[in-house]
Design a protein around this motif. Structure first.
Motif, short mmCIF file in Angstrom:
data_model
loop_
_atom_site.label_atom_id
_atom_site.label_comp_id
_atom_site.label_asym_id
_atom_site.label_seq_id
_atom_site.Cartn_x
_atom_site.Cartn_y
_atom_site.Cartn_z
N GLU A 15 -1.86 -1.35 14.78
CA GLU A 15 -1.53 -2.77 14.78
C GLU A 15 -1.91 -3.44 13.46
O GLU A 15 -1.15 -4.26 12.93
CB GLU A 15 -2.24 -3.46 15.96
N LEU A 16 -3.06 -3.08 12.92
CA LEU A 16 -3.49 -3.66 11.64
C LEU A 16 -2.56 -3.26 10.50
O LEU A 16 -2.27 -4.07 9.62
CB LEU A 16 -4.93 -3.26 11.33
N ILE A 17 -2.07 -2.03 10.53
CA ILE A 17 -1.11 -1.58 9.52
C ILE A 17 0.19 -2.35 9.68
O ILE A 17 0.77 -2.85 8.72
CB ILE A 17 -0.89 -0.05 9.61
N ARG A 18 0.66 -2.46 10.93
CA ARG A 18 1.90 -3.19 11.20
C ARG A 18 1.82 -4.64 10.74
O ARG A 18 2.78 -5.19 10.20
CB ARG A 18 2.19 -3.14 12.71
N MET A 19 0.64 -5.24 10.89
CA MET A 19 0.44 -6.64 10.50
C MET A 19 0.23 -6.81 8.99
O MET A 19 0.17 -7.92 8.50
CB MET A 19 -0.78 -7.21 11.23
N GLY A 20 0.07 -5.68 8.29
CA GLY A 20 -0.19 -5.75 6.86
C GLY A 20 -1.65 -5.99 6.52
O GLY A 20 -1.99 -6.29 5.37
N GLU A 21 -2.52 -5.85 7.51
CA GLU A 21 -3.96 -6.05 7.30
C GLU A 21 -4.63 -4.82 6.69
O GLU A 21 -5.67 -4.94 6.06
CB GLU A 21 -4.65 -6.37 8.64
N LEU A 22 -4.06 -3.65 6.94
CA LEU A 22 -4.60 -2.39 6.44
C LEU A 22 -3.50 -1.59 5.80
O LEU A 22 -2.34 -1.67 6.23
CB LEU A 22 -5.13 -1.55 7.62
N THR A 23 -3.87 -0.80 4.83
CA THR A 23 -2.93 0.19 4.27
C THR A 23 -3.59 1.56 4.32
O THR A 23 -4.81 1.66 4.30
CB THR A 23 -2.55 -0.16 2.82
N ILE A 24 -2.76 2.59 4.42
CA ILE A 24 -3.32 3.94 4.45
C ILE A 24 -2.76 4.75 3.30
O ILE A 24 -1.81 4.37 2.67
CB ILE A 24 -3.06 4.67 5.78
#
Length: 74
Positions: free
Chosen positions: A65-74
């Motif tokens: 969810e954080l990746i989808r929201m742009g809050e995290l990148t991997i």
């Protein structure tokens, strides 16, 4: 320009972001605690608080969810 300078407000606190950035690097709760100089319980609390904010049931769902929201990148 920093995200906050553009009026963007993150759903995560600074510490929650630090915890999840280490979590996506495959760090254990113990390793995260040692690196951030906090207790393992505090790490678990940050993860739990974030999961509650996002309305998800697990760490992996929170990361997605954080990746989808742009809050995290991997």
């Amino acid at each position: 320009m920093r995200e906050l300078d553009r009026g963007y407000r993150s759903v995560l606190t600074k510490r929650e972001r630090e915890v999840f950035e280490l979590l996506v690097q495959d760090k254990t709760t113990k390793e995260i605690a040692a690196q951030l100089f906090i207790s393992e319980k505090t790490v678990r609390n940050h993860i739990s608080n974030t999961m509650q904010k996002l309305g998800v049931k697990g760490r992996s769902q929170a990361v997605i969810e954080l990746i989808r929201m742009g809050e995290l990148t991997i």
